[in-house]
Design a protein around this motif. Structure first.
Motif, mmCIF file in Angstrom:
data_model
loop_
_atom_site.group_PDB
_atom_site.id
_atom_site.type_symbol
_atom_site.label_atom_id
_atom_site.label_comp_id
_atom_site.label_asym_id
_atom_site.label_seq_id
_atom_site.Cartn_x
_atom_site.Cartn_y
_atom_site.Cartn_z
ATOM 1 N N LYS A 7 0.865 -1.531 0.048
ATOM 2 C CA LYS A 7 0.251 0.011 0.382
ATOM 3 C C LYS A 7 0.928 1.055 -0.013
ATOM 4 C CE LYS A 7 -3.800 -2.044 2.357
ATOM 5 N NZ LYS A 7 -4.830 -2.034 3.546
ATOM 6 N N GLY A 8 2.269 1.545 0.527
ATOM 7 C CA GLY A 8 2.803 2.298 0.612
ATOM 8 C C GLY A 8 3.006 2.723 2.441
ATOM 9 N N SER A 9 3.281 3.902 2.220
ATOM 10 C CA SER A 9 3.679 4.194 3.652
ATOM 11 C C SER A 9 3.746 5.847 3.940
ATOM 12 C CB SER A 9 5.026 3.279 4.705
ATOM 13 O OG SER A 9 6.108 4.226 3.820
ATOM 14 N N LEU A 10 3.091 6.541 4.796
ATOM 15 C CA LEU A 10 3.226 8.261 4.481
ATOM 16 C C LEU A 10 3.620 7.739 6.232
ATOM 17 C CD1 LEU A 10 2.562 10.553 2.768
ATOM 18 C CD2 LEU A 10 -0.053 10.235 4.716
ATOM 19 N N LEU A 11 4.874 9.120 6.863
ATOM 20 C CA LEU A 11 5.631 9.424 7.814
ATOM 21 C C LEU A 11 5.251 10.892 7.992
ATOM 22 C CD1 LEU A 11 6.388 8.825 11.017
ATOM 23 C CD2 LEU A 11 8.577 8.360 9.066
ATOM 24 N N THR A 12 4.746 11.820 8.725
ATOM 25 C CA THR A 12 4.442 13.093 9.277
ATOM 26 C C THR A 12 5.692 13.362 10.822
ATOM 27 O OG1 THR A 12 2.820 13.531 8.044
ATOM 28 C CG2 THR A 12 3.734 15.143 9.382
ATOM 29 N N THR A 13 6.425 14.071 10.105
ATOM 30 C CA THR A 13 7.982 14.968 11.711
ATOM 31 C C THR A 13 7.137 16.414 11.291
ATOM 32 O OG1 THR A 13 9.188 14.903 10.512
ATOM 33 C CG2 THR A 13 9.225 12.520 11.075
ATOM 34 N N ILE A 14 6.694 16.151 12.759
ATOM 35 C CA ILE A 14 6.760 18.185 12.972
ATOM 36 C C ILE A 14 8.205 18.613 13.997
ATOM 37 C CG2 ILE A 14 5.342 19.833 13.723
ATOM 38 C CD1 ILE A 14 2.834 18.321 13.175
ATOM 39 N N GLU A 15 8.959 19.607 13.349
ATOM 40 C CA GLU A 15 9.515 20.203 14.793
ATOM 41 C C GLU A 15 9.610 21.536 14.368
ATOM 42 O OE1 GLU A 15 14.449 19.104 15.876
ATOM 43 O OE2 GLU A 15 13.896 17.730 13.882
ATOM 44 N N ASN A 16 10.133 22.265 15.242
ATOM 45 C CA ASN A 16 10.154 24.102 14.999
ATOM 46 C C ASN A 16 9.672 24.652 13.444
ATOM 47 O OD1 ASN A 16 12.561 23.903 16.824
ATOM 48 N ND2 ASN A 16 13.804 23.738 15.208
ATOM 49 N N LYS A 17 7.841 24.113 14.152
ATOM 50 C CA LYS A 17 7.177 25.034 13.093
ATOM 51 C C LYS A 17 7.056 24.667 11.715
ATOM 52 C CE LYS A 17 8.079 29.272 14.350
ATOM 53 N NZ LYS A 17 7.731 30.685 14.116
ATOM 54 N N ILE A 18 8.210 23.373 11.655
ATOM 55 C CA ILE A 18 8.072 23.040 9.795
ATOM 56 C C ILE A 18 7.915 21.482 10.484
ATOM 57 C CG2 ILE A 18 9.116 21.631 8.269
ATOM 58 C CD1 ILE A 18 11.485 24.037 9.827
ATOM 59 N N LEU A 35 -3.150 5.611 -1.219
ATOM 60 C CA LEU A 35 -2.016 6.178 -0.499
ATOM 61 C C LEU A 35 -2.668 8.143 -0.664
ATOM 62 C CD1 LEU A 35 0.697 6.528 0.922
ATOM 63 C CD2 LEU A 35 1.321 6.046 -1.255
ATOM 64 N N LEU A 36 -3.152 8.394 -1.695
ATOM 65 C CA LEU A 36 -2.945 9.406 -2.349
ATOM 66 C C LEU A 36 -4.542 10.410 -1.279
ATOM 67 C CD1 LEU A 36 -4.096 8.683 -5.998
ATOM 68 C CD2 LEU A 36 -2.463 10.511 -5.268
ATOM 69 N N ASP A 37 -4.868 9.279 -1.383
ATOM 70 C CA ASP A 37 -6.345 9.584 0.000
ATOM 71 C C ASP A 37 -5.124 9.844 1.344
ATOM 72 O OD1 ASP A 37 -8.034 9.344 -1.939
ATOM 73 O OD2 ASP A 37 -8.753 7.478 -1.075
ATOM 74 N N ARG A 38 -4.352 9.221 1.762
ATOM 75 C CA ARG A 38 -3.998 9.647 2.883
ATOM 76 C C ARG A 38 -2.538 10.515 2.807
ATOM 77 N NH1 ARG A 38 -0.866 3.982 3.867
ATOM 78 N NH2 ARG A 38 0.071 5.218 5.651
ATOM 79 N N LEU A 39 -2.409 11.106 1.945
ATOM 80 C CA LEU A 39 -1.255 11.839 1.410
ATOM 81 C C LEU A 39 -2.294 13.547 2.173
ATOM 82 C CD1 LEU A 39 1.487 13.651 1.195
ATOM 83 C CD2 LEU A 39 0.766 13.142 -1.280
ATOM 84 N N THR A 40 -3.730 13.346 1.036
ATOM 85 C CA THR A 40 -4.377 14.751 0.896
ATOM 86 C C THR A 40 -4.631 14.276 2.689
ATOM 87 O OG1 THR A 40 -5.573 13.562 -1.604
ATOM 88 C CG2 THR A 40 -6.670 14.879 0.007
ATOM 89 N N ALA A 41 -5.785 13.871 3.028
ATOM 90 C CA ALA A 41 -5.819 13.831 4.944
ATOM 91 C C ALA A 41 -5.221 14.699 5.146
ATOM 92 C CB ALA A 41 -6.495 12.875 5.406
ATOM 93 N N GLU A 42 -4.109 14.526 4.995
ATOM 94 C CA GLU A 42 -2.717 14.956 5.614
ATOM 95 C C GLU A 42 -1.910 15.976 6.081
ATOM 96 O OE1 GLU A 42 0.289 14.284 8.711
ATOM 97 O OE2 GLU A 42 -1.366 13.307 8.044
ATOM 98 N N PHE A 43 -2.339 16.633 4.272
ATOM 99 C CA PHE A 43 -2.185 17.626 4.233
ATOM 100 C C PHE A 43 -3.661 19.216 4.347
ATOM 101 C CE2 PHE A 43 0.242 17.084 0.481
ATOM 102 C CZ PHE A 43 1.034 17.630 0.317
ATOM 103 N N GLU A 44 -5.095 18.257 4.625
ATOM 104 C CA GLU A 44 -5.956 19.091 5.403
ATOM 105 C C GLU A 44 -5.531 19.259 6.413
ATOM 106 O OE1 GLU A 44 -9.369 15.907 3.884
ATOM 107 O OE2 GLU A 44 -9.225 17.235 1.528
ATOM 108 N N LYS A 45 -5.446 18.582 7.299
ATOM 109 C CA LYS A 45 -4.614 17.914 8.549
ATOM 110 C C LYS A 45 -3.524 18.865 9.289
ATOM 111 C CE LYS A 45 -2.813 14.824 12.341
ATOM 112 N NZ LYS A 45 -2.796 14.040 12.992
#
Length: 255
Positions: A7-18, A35-45
């Motif tokens: 399915k692929g993977s998606l990971l988001t990290t947040i550090e120093n407002k980035i 995976l497209l839907d997960r990436l879309t949801a991540e931008f919306e979040k």
């Protein structure tokens, strides 16, 4: 683990407002619909996350940045509704990037094809290595870059987009993409790319977030109709993907 890999993977990290989003898929970082839907949801979040000022999007590995749509899923389409639904995934992603309240920086480390070019063009600022050549190969498989055309044309102009589309078998160099305005800068190595991305995103994250938001609105003026336009374009691709020409071409590409 095997299922997640397919399915692929998606990971988001947040550090120093980035926020850094990293996507991956074993097939040259291509995108199945999930995976497209997960990436879309991540931008919306992230768009509503007040602790984030800037978003970096990147993919794993040292090969391709993104090979576009999943050929396996394209081959699995059996009717126009399924086809339209699949291509609407890229429409939704581009619209999420367009309306995201944060500026998006693209870290383009390698080749981008089709939808991958669309993602690079949807970034507000992209830095790439000199290996990051681009190609719109859709006509070669019997469809066309209908969904991503508006975002590609907005970034590099209709003439350059037309040149890429008609020369469907031809790679355009990173230097070409830089000259056309797709890439804001190009560097030789991955190390230089990471350094440039870190430096630029760090500076950007320290600017007034309200000013950044207002500038983002200015950047995307005139695209308010894309919520419907891109879905209409998805319907065109959804019909064409059912053709015998496209089915045979996809099989040949897989071989």
């Amino acid at each position: 683990m095997a299922l997640e890999n397919v399915k692929g993977s998606l990971l988001t990290t947040i550090e120093n407002k980035i926020a850094t989003i990293t996507f991956s898929h074993p097939a040259s970082n291509s995108f199945p619909r999930e995976l497209l839907d997960r990436l879309t949801a991540e931008f919306e979040k992230l768009s509503i996350n007040n602790s984030v000022s800037v978003i970096i999007i990147q993919s794993e590995g040292t090969g391709a940045f993104c090979a576009g749509a999943s050929f396996d899923e394209l081959l699995a389409v059996t009717n126009q509704s399924e086809g339209t639904n699949f291509f609407s995934g890229f429409a939704n992603l581009i619209n999420a990037m367009r309306t995201c309240t944060k500026l998006i920086i693209g870290r383009i480390h390698g080749k981008a094809v089709g939808g991958g070019v669309g993602i690079a063009c949807a970034c507000d600022y992209a830095i790439a290595t000199t290996n990051a050549s681009i190609k719109l190969s859709e006509l070669a498989i019997g469809i066309g870059p209908f969904v991503i055309e508006p975002v590609v044309s907005r970034k590099i102009g209709k003439t350059a987009m037309s040149e890429m589309t008609l020369a469907a078998q031809e790679w355009k160099s990173a230097d070409w993409a830089f000259a056309k305005g797709l890439y804001a800068n190009t560097v030789e190595t991955i190390e230089q790319l990471d350094s440039a991305i870190t430096d630029f995103s760090s500076k950007l994250s320290n600017y007034n977030p309200e000013a950044l938001l207002e500038m983002k609105k200015v950047f995307w003026e005139g695209t308010e109709n894309w919520d419907t336009l891109l879905l209409d374009r998805a319907a065109i691709s959804g019909k064409l993907v059912l053709s015998d020409f496209t089915k045979n071409a996809l099989l040949q590409f897989k071989k």
